[in-house]
Design a protein around this motif. Structure first.
Motif, PDB file in Angstrom:
ATOM      1  N   ALA A  12       0.813  -1.216   0.000  1.00 27.30           N
ATOM      2  CA  ALA A  12       0.000   0.000   0.000  1.00 27.30           C
ATOM      3  C   ALA A  12       0.845   1.263   0.000  1.00 27.30           C
ATOM      4  O   ALA A  12       0.409   2.306  -0.501  1.00 27.30           O
ATOM      5  CB  ALA A  12      -0.937  -0.004   1.200  1.00 27.30           C
ATOM      6  N   GLY A  13       2.028   1.207   0.600  1.00 29.60           N
ATOM      7  CA  GLY A  13       2.884   2.381   0.629  1.00 29.60           C
ATOM      8  C   GLY A  13       2.558   3.311   1.777  1.00 29.60           C
ATOM      9  O   GLY A  13       1.788   2.974   2.692  1.00 29.60           O
ATOM     10  N   PRO A  14       3.108   4.513   1.744  1.00 26.82           N
ATOM     11  CA  PRO A  14       3.014   5.417   2.896  1.00 26.82           C
ATOM     12  C   PRO A  14       1.617   5.929   3.189  1.00 26.82           C
ATOM     13  O   PRO A  14       1.382   6.474   4.270  1.00 26.82           O
ATOM     14  CB  PRO A  14       3.950   6.574   2.510  1.00 26.82           C
ATOM     15  N   GLN A  15       0.684   5.776   2.271  1.00 26.19           N
ATOM     16  CA  GLN A  15      -0.676   6.251   2.546  1.00 26.19           C
ATOM     17  C   GLN A  15      -1.403   5.347   3.534  1.00 26.19           C
ATOM     18  O   GLN A  15      -2.466   5.711   4.032  1.00 26.19           O
ATOM     19  CB  GLN A  15      -1.468   6.351   1.234  1.00 26.19           C
ATOM     20  N   ALA A  16      -0.865   4.162   3.842  1.00 25.13           N
ATOM     21  CA  ALA A  16      -1.530   3.231   4.747  1.00 25.13           C
ATOM     22  C   ALA A  16      -0.981   3.352   6.157  1.00 25.13           C
ATOM     23  O   ALA A  16       0.206   3.586   6.363  1.00 25.13           O
ATOM     24  CB  ALA A  16      -1.359   1.802   4.244  1.00 25.13           C
ATOM     25  N   ASP A  17      -1.863   3.176   7.146  1.00 26.41           N
ATOM     26  CA  ASP A  17      -1.469   3.082   8.546  1.00 26.41           C
ATOM     27  C   ASP A  17      -1.533   1.618   8.965  1.00 26.41           C
ATOM     28  O   ASP A  17      -2.476   0.894   8.602  1.00 26.41           O
ATOM     29  CB  ASP A  17      -2.402   3.905   9.432  1.00 26.41           C
ATOM     30  N   LEU A  18      -0.544   1.158   9.720  1.00 22.02           N
ATOM     31  CA  LEU A  18      -0.488  -0.220  10.189  1.00 22.02           C
ATOM     32  C   LEU A  18      -0.473  -0.241  11.710  1.00 22.02           C
ATOM     33  O   LEU A  18       0.408   0.363  12.325  1.00 22.02           O
ATOM     34  CB  LEU A  18       0.764  -0.911   9.640  1.00 22.02           C
ATOM     35  N   TRP A  19      -1.448  -0.938  12.303  1.00 17.77           N
ATOM     36  CA  TRP A  19      -1.488  -1.135  13.743  1.00 17.77           C
ATOM     37  C   TRP A  19      -1.277  -2.624  14.023  1.00 17.77           C
ATOM     38  O   TRP A  19      -2.115  -3.463  13.634  1.00 17.77           O
ATOM     39  CB  TRP A  19      -2.838  -0.725  14.324  1.00 17.77           C
ATOM     40  N   LEU A  20      -0.209  -2.963  14.704  1.00 17.80           N
ATOM     41  CA  LEU A  20       0.023  -4.324  15.171  1.00 17.80           C
ATOM     42  C   LEU A  20      -0.358  -4.372  16.642  1.00 17.80           C
ATOM     43  O   LEU A  20       0.287  -3.728  17.478  1.00 17.80           O
ATOM     44  CB  LEU A  20       1.480  -4.719  14.953  1.00 17.80           C
ATOM     45  N   GLU A  21      -1.407  -5.109  16.957  1.00 20.91           N
ATOM     46  CA  GLU A  21      -2.027  -5.063  18.279  1.00 20.91           C
ATOM     47  C   GLU A  21      -1.495  -6.178  19.185  1.00 20.91           C
ATOM     48  O   GLU A  21      -1.715  -7.362  18.926  1.00 20.91           O
ATOM     49  CB  GLU A  21      -3.547  -5.188  18.146  1.00 20.91           C
ATOM     50  N   PRO A  22      -0.792  -5.802  20.269  1.00 17.99           N
ATOM     51  CA  PRO A  22      -0.267  -6.820  21.203  1.00 17.99           C
ATOM     52  C   PRO A  22      -1.400  -7.611  21.862  1.00 17.99           C
ATOM     53  O   PRO A  22      -2.402  -7.045  22.317  1.00 17.99           O
ATOM     54  CB  PRO A  22       0.496  -5.991  22.242  1.00 17.99           C
ATOM     55  N   GLY A  23      -1.244  -8.929  21.877  1.00 17.29           N
ATOM     56  CA  GLY A  23      -2.189  -9.790  22.572  1.00 17.29           C
ATOM     57  C   GLY A  23      -3.485 -10.049  21.838  1.00 17.29           C
ATOM     58  O   GLY A  23      -4.347 -10.763  22.352  1.00 17.29           O
ATOM     59  N   MET A  24      -3.649  -9.516  20.651  1.00 20.71           N
ATOM     60  CA  MET A  24      -4.906  -9.686  19.905  1.00 20.71           C
ATOM     61  C   MET A  24      -4.862 -10.953  19.070  1.00 20.71           C
ATOM     62  O   MET A  24      -3.848 -11.287  18.465  1.00 20.71           O
ATOM     63  CB  MET A  24      -5.148  -8.475  18.997  1.00 20.71           C
ATOM     64  N   GLY A  25      -5.991 -11.652  19.023  1.00 17.93           N
ATOM     65  CA  GLY A  25      -6.155 -12.810  18.179  1.00 17.93           C
ATOM     66  C   GLY A  25      -6.671 -12.443  16.801  1.00 17.93           C
ATOM     67  O   GLY A  25      -6.139 -11.556  16.137  1.00 17.93           O
ATOM     68  N   HIS A  26      -7.763 -13.091  16.386  1.00 17.68           N
ATOM     69  CA  HIS A  26      -8.210 -12.972  15.000  1.00 17.68           C
ATOM     70  C   HIS A  26      -9.584 -12.326  14.869  1.00 17.68           C
ATOM     71  O   HIS A  26     -10.540 -12.734  15.515  1.00 17.68           O
ATOM     72  CB  HIS A  26      -8.249 -14.361  14.353  1.00 17.68           C
ATOM     73  N   ALA A  27      -9.656 -11.300  14.034  1.00 15.68           N
ATOM     74  CA  ALA A  27     -10.893 -10.746  13.466  1.00 15.68           C
ATOM     75  C   ALA A  27     -11.839 -10.171  14.518  1.00 15.68           C
ATOM     76  O   ALA A  27     -11.415  -9.744  15.594  1.00 15.68           O
ATOM     77  CB  ALA A  27     -11.588 -11.790  12.595  1.00 15.68           C
ATOM     78  N   GLU A  28     -13.151 -10.145  14.173  1.00 15.13           N
ATOM     79  CA  GLU A  28     -14.111  -9.437  15.018  1.00 15.13           C
ATOM     80  C   GLU A  28     -14.248 -10.067  16.391  1.00 15.13           C
ATOM     81  O   GLU A  28     -14.560  -9.378  17.367  1.00 15.13           O
ATOM     82  CB  GLU A  28     -15.488  -9.335  14.336  1.00 15.13           C
TER      83      GLU A  28
END
Length: 296
Positions: free
Chosen positions: A258-274
């Protein structure tokens, strides 16, 4: 409400107005944004985790939830992320017919891959995808029997004949970066469910999900390829570091594409999806969308 996707599949959809007891942003005409929620595989508009997400998002605007084909009360059979882009396009077009000028799409897992492809294939002011044939830029301009999507990209073809279907901000949670991934036990089980007759029976009767029996032909646009096409639409990628389906190389690959226009959040302790997205994270997601694509 029952919506019709471009290929005629009936899609169950629910509209909920904004919770005006919360601090909902409105434009000068009193319009509020709307969040369209795309659930994960085996989910539906009525599942508790989808309802929980909708309740949080209503603090920021109206909400549309729907069930992908083969799920819930929708018709058809699941193509596990291919033709589902038509279901999302129908929901977004409905949001705009209802008068909302700003639409955010939030997808989880399979729904995350769908919101990425949808944003790539339905750009605001972009060319009609029929001009290049297949919605993914591949093949002919008619739907085939194997789950390939032939959709209008902007506003003049069947996929959004009742209104424009573009989104103003995209959030993909726990999305894969590539198809056919089998690197985790969870994904190997999912492939068994999708590809084997006994697995599809388990899907229908155990998971309440009706799955198409045909393989993709052609293979739809890869999620990472789709992410590379989304700019300048704001994009947020959210992924848990304990995701049992897709390890962290997936969100990182999407962010790189996606390049620099995208924000990435890596969430500690989070599993999968909703199922793993708590209310605090959902509120942060909605707040990000409100800041990146404000209502009106």
């Amino acid at each position: 409400m029952v919506l019709l996707a471009a290929d005629g599949v009936a899609i169950e959809a629910v509209y909920e107005p904004a919770d005006f007891d919360a601090d909902v942003t409105q434009d000068a005409a009193g319009r509020v944004p709307v969040t369209v929620v795309a659930h994960g595989f085996t989910g539906s508009a009525g599942r508790p985790h989808v309802r929980r997400a909708a309740a949080v998002f209503r603090r920021y605007g109206a909400v549309i939830t729907f069930s992908f084909r083969g799920h819930g009360a929708s018709g058809g059979r699941s193509t596990v992320g291919d033709r589902e882009v038509l279901d999302l396009a129908a929901a977004v077009a409905w949001a705009r017919r209802l008068g909302h000028r700003t639409v955010w799409t939030v997808g989880f897992s399979m729904g995350g891959s769908v919101v990425l492809r949808h944003a790539a294939l339905y750009p605001a002011g972009g060319p009609d995808a029929h001009a290049s044939g297949h919605a993914d830029g591949r093949g002919s301009a008619a739907a085939d029997a194997h789950g390939s999507v032939h959709a209008d990209g902007h506003g003049s073809g069947p996929a959004d004949a009742h209104g424009p279907a573009h989104t103003d901000a995209v959030v993909a949670v726990s999305a894969p970066a590539r198809w056919y991934y089998r690197g985790t036990a969870a994904m190997r089980r999912l492939h068994w469910v999708v590809t084997r007759p006994l697995g599809r029976a388990v899907g229908r009767y155990g998971l309440r999900t009706r799955i198409h029996t045909s393989d993709w032909d052609p293979v739809p646009l890869d999620p990472a390829e789709a992410a590379a096409r989304i700019a300048p639409t704001p994009l947020l990628l959210v992924h848990g570091d304990l995701d049992p389906y897709f390890p962290l190389d997936h969100p990182r690959a999407l962010a790189t594409a996606a390049g620099p226009q995208a924000d990435l959040w890596l969430e500690p302790g989070m599993g999968h999806a909703e199922n793993a997205a708590d209310e605090a994270l959902l509120a942060r997601i909605a707040d990000w969308a409100a800041r990146r694509a404000p209502g009106g």
